[in-house]
Scaffold this active site. Structure first.
Site, short mmCIF file in Angstrom:
data_model
loop_
_atom_site.label_atom_id
_atom_site.label_comp_id
_atom_site.label_asym_id
_atom_site.label_seq_id
_atom_site.Cartn_x
_atom_site.Cartn_y
_atom_site.Cartn_z
N PRO A 1 43.70 -27.69 -3.67
CG PRO A 1 41.85 -27.86 -2.24
CD PRO A 1 43.14 -27.15 -2.40
CG ASP B 1 41.58 -23.18 -3.50
OD1 ASP B 1 41.32 -24.28 -2.99
OD2 ASP B 1 42.38 -22.37 -3.01
CG HIS B 2 36.72 -28.63 -3.71
ND1 HIS B 2 35.54 -27.95 -3.46
CD2 HIS B 2 36.36 -29.93 -3.89
CE1 HIS B 2 34.51 -28.79 -3.50
NE2 HIS B 2 34.99 -30.01 -3.75
CE LYS B 3 43.34 -23.79 0.50
NZ LYS B 3 43.98 -23.97 -0.82
CG LEU C 1 35.27 -20.86 -5.41
CD1 LEU C 1 36.01 -20.58 -6.70
CD2 LEU C 1 34.06 -19.95 -5.26
#
Length: 577
Positions: free
Chosen positions: A373, A549-551, A553
């Site tokens: 993501p 990476d929104h997983k 950060l």
């Protein structure tokens, strides 16, 4: 060397099994407990480990053969425990020790040879059996001709690479470090040098072959001169001139290790509950699938009884890149592929083959975009003072013979930002349960080449000066354009910088290169009016895009990192703190 004949061990209840995978080739160095081949019964696949270390001298079975306990598999050259040399490997099966599978030499022949050695009765110019070494009498100046097997050195990967060029032929006189062949992986072309001088006696590969670490390239005749006794001559037996392939040592206590069947879900991950059907594949194929992100549950097997082989995995990837129907792409991603169109209906066309690098990049980018993501953080840095400082250093750079670009300053700033915000210098474990914090700072630098995009890695950026970084940037960029980067020079990055440089544009969103969790996109420096102290002043502005990476950060992390990076680039004094 002693020739050890390895046979199929006790298979338990299985009487006859099929050879479904060969894991070694002639000339390979194997350690004790390294897997040699995979056998398959009606119930399970079994890896057969090596009972000892040695060099594979011959293989007595082929894929598809049916074997049983005691059937000959292969022969290994091993060192004698007492330091003696045994070269006769053609003894009859009756000379084997019962149940051991190991041939023992005829003691009468050994004694006669020893007697001849003591009397000095060896014939001039004979070839020592099994060694490929010629010798003369003990009292004369000898010229020993020995055969050396040159093999593919350690490539840093277990994957196969293509032989794209042969630089020598049989009969050629070669010198040490002379280029023998050129190999090509998905990322780079690599020249393999000769470790010795001599005459090429035999070529073992051709252009178009696929090879991996330890595979034989050619045999070289070399000469050793000086006064030698026959016993000394025998010590010059064939050697493997290569860095042995790095293989994990198994902890198996049994001679047969069964590989259980793993049930995989449509996401490609092992299922803890619901079963989507059994996947019929060996350990090597499963490892390849994990590395490429392929869900084996979607791959059709073409091996014996529908077994999935490596070629099936590669074909599956090709079909998903060039899919010609409205099938789902990349497993459970839900993406529908665009159907092919017959463009020849509208005018003249031509088909242009894509390079291996371009196709590999497409696979990696599609996988990253589908599984990570992405969040993009936009910012601008006023680099007016930094550019003025760089201009002042140009005369000094010319004296050093270094081209001082903006990139070394950018790399140094990124290293400083990673030190300040270490949550960006991590990788997410596949389980999702934890991250791996890296206590080193290696930065990737995207370089465009004719074959496609490559990313050389500059190591320990935080510990290098601007001058050191400038020199390394120049050297690696040139090697990248010439396709001469080694695999090691493209591995281990913590964070990547992708710069459009002078190409132009006001910004772009770069795609993250897993297992990294962030990447910085840099556009062209532009002169813009900035309102300072009541007036508009022309300033040099650098557009930046931080993708993360929104997983791993969140938005606060991204905002803080980008703002700190702008602060470093806007006032270079902060780089020295």
């Amino acid at each position: 060397m002693i020739i050890e004949h390895i046979t199929v061990p006790d298979l338990g209840e299985a009487s006859e099994v099929e050879v479904i995978e060969l894991l070694v080739a002639v000339g390979d160095n194997v350690a004790e407990n390294d897997s040699l081949l995979v056998l398959e019964s009606d119930k399970a696949a079994m890896e057969i480990p090596a009972p000892m270390a040695g060099v594979v001298s011959s293989i007595e079975i082929n894929l598809g053969d049916k074997v049983s306990a005691g059937s000959p598999m292969l022969s290994l050259e091993v060192k004698a425990n007492d330091g003696s040399i045994v070269s006769d490997d053609t003894g009859p099966a009756s000379d084997s020790v019962a149940g051991s599978g190991h041939y023992q030499p005829d003691s009468s022949q050994e004694n006669e040879q020893q007697a001849k050695t003591e009397r000095g009765e060896q014939d001039r110019g004979k070839v020592l059996p099994g060694s490929g070494t010629t010798f003369q009498s003990a009292d004369s100046e000898t010229a020993l001709e020995q055969m050396e097997l040159v093999a593919v050195p350690d490539l840093g990967t277990e994957e196969e690479v293509d032989v794209i060029e042969l630089h020598v032929a049989v009969g050629d006189q070669i010198t040490a470090d002379e280029t023998l062949i050129t190999l090509e992986s998905d990322k780079a072309a690599m020249e393999v040098p000769s470790p010795m001088a001599g005459v090429v006696d035999e070529l073992m590969i051709r252009v178009g072959d696929k090879v991996k670490t330890g595979a034989g390239i050619l045999r070289v005749k070399t000469m050793v001169t000086g006064k030698k006794t026959v016993e000394e001559s025998a010590l010059f037996a064939p050697k493997i001139a290569t860095v042995p392939e790095k293989k994990p040592t198994a902890n198996a206590t049994s001679s047969v290790r069964q590989s259980s069947t793993i049930v995989e879900t449509s996401s490609g991950l092992p299922s803890a509950g619901k079963s989507q059907g059994k996947v019929y594949a060996g350990p090597a194929v499963r490892k390849l699938a994990r590395e490429l992100g392929v869900n084996l549950g979607l791959v059709a097997g073409t091996g014996a009884r529908g077994r999935i082989i490596k070629e099936d995995v590669h074909e599956f990837i090709k079909s998903r890149i060039n899919v010609s129907s409205n099938e789902a792409v990349a497993g459970a991603s839900g993406i529908v592929a665009v159907p092919d169109v017959d463009f020849s209906r509208f005018g003249e066309i031509s088909e242009q083959e894509r390079s291996k690098l371009q196709k590999a990049t497409a696979i990696n980018m599609q996988r990253s975009w589908a599984s990570v993501p992405h969040v993009a953080q936009f910012n601008q840095a006023d680099v007016t003072e930094l550019e003025e400082f760089r201009a002042e250093l140009k005369p000094q750079a010319e004296r050093r013979g270094i081209k001082l670009t903006f990139i070394p300053f950018l790399l140094k700033a990124c290293a400083k930002a990673l030190e300040e915000y270490p949550q960006f210098n991590v990788s997410l474990h596949s389980s999702g349960e934890y991250v791996i914090q890296k206590n080193y700072c290696h930065l990737g630098m995207a370089v465009a080449t004719k074959a496609g995009l490559v990313v050389p890695v500059i190591r320990d950026v935080d510990n290098k000066s601007i001058w050191e970084l400038a020199k390394e940037v120049s050297v690696l960029s040139e090697k990248a354009r010439e396709r001469k980067l080694s695999l090691e020079e493209m591995q281990g990055a913590c964070f990547t910088v992708s710069s459009l440089g002078a190409i132009g544009g006001t910004g772009f969103i770069p795609i993250i290169n897993p297992p990294e969790v962030a990447i910085l996109g840099v556009a062209k420096v532009d002169i813009r009016p900035v309102y300072i102290n009541g007036e508009f002043i022309p300033r040099k502005i650098l557009p930046l895009t931080l993708s993360y990476d929104h997983k791993v950060l969140n938005g606060v992390d991204g905002g803080l990192f980008a703002d700190y990076l702008v602060k470093l680039l806007s006032d270079i004094r902060h780089l020295s703190l």
